[in-house]
Design an enzyme around this catalytic site. Structure first.
Site, PDB file in Angstrom:
ATOM      1  N   ASP A 186       5.345  -2.157  -2.870  1.00 32.66           N
ATOM      2  CA  ASP A 186       4.037  -2.373  -2.246  1.00 32.66           C
ATOM      3  C   ASP A 186       2.947  -2.642  -3.280  1.00 32.66           C
ATOM      4  O   ASP A 186       1.918  -1.970  -3.305  1.00 32.66           O
ATOM      5  CB  ASP A 186       3.640  -1.163  -1.392  1.00 32.66           C
ATOM      6  CG  ASP A 186       4.755  -0.698  -0.481  1.00 32.66           C
ATOM      7  OD1 ASP A 186       5.421  -1.559   0.117  1.00 32.66           O
ATOM      8  OD2 ASP A 186       4.961   0.519  -0.371  1.00 32.66           O
ATOM      9  N   GLU A 218       1.761  -4.468   9.167  1.00 34.86           N
ATOM     10  CA  GLU A 218       1.362  -3.333   8.321  1.00 34.86           C
ATOM     11  C   GLU A 218       0.809  -3.862   7.003  1.00 34.86           C
ATOM     12  O   GLU A 218       0.574  -5.051   6.846  1.00 34.86           O
ATOM     13  CB  GLU A 218       2.573  -2.418   8.079  1.00 34.86           C
ATOM     14  CG  GLU A 218       3.753  -3.141   7.449  1.00 34.86           C
ATOM     15  CD  GLU A 218       5.006  -2.292   7.373  1.00 34.86           C
ATOM     16  OE1 GLU A 218       4.918  -1.073   7.588  1.00 34.86           O
ATOM     17  OE2 GLU A 218       6.088  -2.843   7.092  1.00 34.86           O
TER      18      GLU A 218
END
Length: 509
Positions: free
Chosen positions: A25, A194
């Site tokens: 991420d 997301e």
């Protein structure tokens, strides 16, 4: 031994991934000619790694922003899929800012004037379950500040939505109850939206956000003239004809030369989420085009940037002065006494007494780092200074399943070489090979990793390297790739149980 992976091909081009390890991420920011990157660290300590690059290709690890996780009691034991999820890194008003979502507690924020710290203590911006993937925006055009975040269904029962807030300029509080600004349930074919990253560009609010799931998803872009929407959307990066599955979730950065680039991850099982660098441009309608027409590039011309040596985050470690390097993290919040200070080189670990001596997954005192490449070899020299029956130390590949090779004091206190493993469903380890003598309590340990994260263990106890056990297939944890680990432990009891000394940790391709 050599560096296992470098992305810089030395001819003005680079290959992907630029970070061939589990830097999950990623988010990136530029300050001057320097680029900085952070990534998810979940339950490991220290957390929030900080990487630096001048050219977006050659990266070094310069430190961590988070020295402990709170609440402390929650992270006194390993919690591999909790803690720090999908941070955002920004620079505003002369300070660096990191926001992240802890899925069990809420949205946290820290800041610092210097990227190397000191960083402020975590401040809870929004409390709640399932609040993840937070990203701030300070709008230089209006002076307003905003925050967007996603939701974890496992904690909140909500998913596929992005919630937006107005935020105080000091980043400490939210000024409204929040509004769903993107509901992907209303977008045909979109699911698991997301990881939003919020930007201002060309008169629009932009949200770069992945959808479709970690293994098979894509990168989306959303834009609106108003922060609260309505937003229009477009897929801007997908696997297409390439072998790069699920290319998504990362950050856009504009270099000092005015070039646009996008860093994102690719989920690769036991190797975790490796980081790719894609060129980015804007089409005639003002939408971003990432990679080669929306597909990932394997090789590309490097960004126009100041010259930088060929580098990659450190892996090997000689433990100078008895200290371990920045590449190491503990699997839980460390406690005094796990390491032993001394004047020379080499890492000395205490054989920590524990009821979990036969399950590395439950041990907080395992020192770990990421797998450094798809194929590599790692070696470690070990001396066990303990005659406590059952005291052991070793070199491990650690995930939902694990395997380790090292030394153990037998029933009479005599050290022996052991190799053990446990499957994902097993509660305890078992022998992977017959124990053998280890004269002087010394051994050189080796793991050779080949494609598919297949691990071959061997050891030298004075008569050359000899293979041990069967090939072990490394396994990830949930959200986390497999890890290399060093540890020392002993059965439950009282009093000191001795130490283990690792004099070198070497890696090669």
């Amino acid at each position: 031994m050599s560096r296992p992976w470098t992305a810089d091909l030395g001819d003005g081009t680079y290959r992907n991934p630029v970070l061939n390890s589990d830097w999950s991420d990623p988010d990136v920011v530029r300050v001057g000619d320097d680029h900085y990157l952070t990534a998810s660290s979940f339950g490991r300590v220290p957390g929030l790694p900080l990487l630096h690059s001048r050219d977006l290709v050659n990266w070094t690890l310069i430190g961590h922003a988070l020295q402990r996780l709170e609440p402390a009691a929650d992270f006194a034991v390993p919690r591999h899929d909790c803690g720090v999820w999908a941070p955002s890194l920004r620079h505003h008003a002369g300070r660096f800012w990191i926001f992240w979502g802890d899925p069990d507690h809420g949205i946290q924020q820290i800041n610092a004037e210097d990227i190397r710290g000191p960083w402020s203590t975590p401040h809870l911006v929004k409390a709640g379950k399932g609040l993840i993937d937070a990203c701030p925006l300070w709008d230089d055009e209006t002076g307003e500040a905003y925050l967007v975040h996603a939701w974890a269904k496992s904690r909140s029962g909500i998913k596929n939505r992005l919630t937006g807030h107005r935020m105080s300029p000091d980043g400490r509080e939210l000024l409204d109850e929040g509004t769903v600004i993107v509901d992907a349930d209303t977008i045909p074919g979109w699911f698991t939206l997301e990881g939003p990253k919020l930007y201002r560009h060309d008169g629009y609010f932009w949200i770069f956000a992945p959808a479709g799931g970690v293994e098979t998803g894509w990168q989306g872009a959303f834009r609106s003239k108003e922060f609260t929407g309505p937003y229009e959307e477009r897929v801007v990066l997908a696997q297409g004809r390439t072998d790069v599955n699920g290319p998504h979730q990362g950050g856009w950065v504009r270099t000092a030369a005015g070039e646009d680039w996008f860093l994102h991850f690719q989920s690769r099982g036991a190797y975790g989420r490796v980081v790719h660098l894609q060129p980015m441009r804007w089409d005639a309608e003002g939408w971003p085009v990432i990679g080669d027409g929306g597909e990932p590039v394997p090789v590309h011309t490097k960004p126009a940037a100041p010259e930088q040596p060929v580098e990659a985050p450190a892996v090997g470690d000689d433990f100078p002065g008895g200290r371990y390097g920045r590449q190491w993290q503990w699997t839980a919040t460390p406690r005094p006494g796990w390491t032993v200070e001394h004047a020379g080189d080499g890492l000395r670990l205490s054989c920590v007494r524990t009821a979990y001596a036969h399950d590395l997954r439950a041990l907080p005192n395992v020192l770990v780092q990421r797998l450094p490449a798809e194929e590599f070899t790692v070696e470690a020299d070990l001396v066990l200074h303990s005659d406590e029956p059952g005291a052991n130390a070793g070199l491990a590949v650690l995930g939902d399943a694990f395997s380790w090779i090292g030394l153990e004091a037998g029933a009479d206190g005599t050290p022996r070489l052991v190799h053990r493993h446990a499957e994902g469903t097993a509660e305890h380890e078992r022998d992977a090979a017959h124990p053998r003598a280890a004269p002087g309590g010394r051994a050189r340990l080796r793991i050779e990793v080949t494609a598919g994260a297949r691990c071959r263990f061997s050891a030298d106890t004075g008569d050359g390297f000899r293979p041990s056990g069967q090939v072990f297939a490394a396994a990830p944890w949930r959200w986390v790739g497999a890890l290399l680990g060093l540890f020392a432990t002993a059965p439950a009891g009282t009093g000191p149980a001795g130490t283990a000394e690792f004099s070198a940790f070497r890696t090669g391709g």
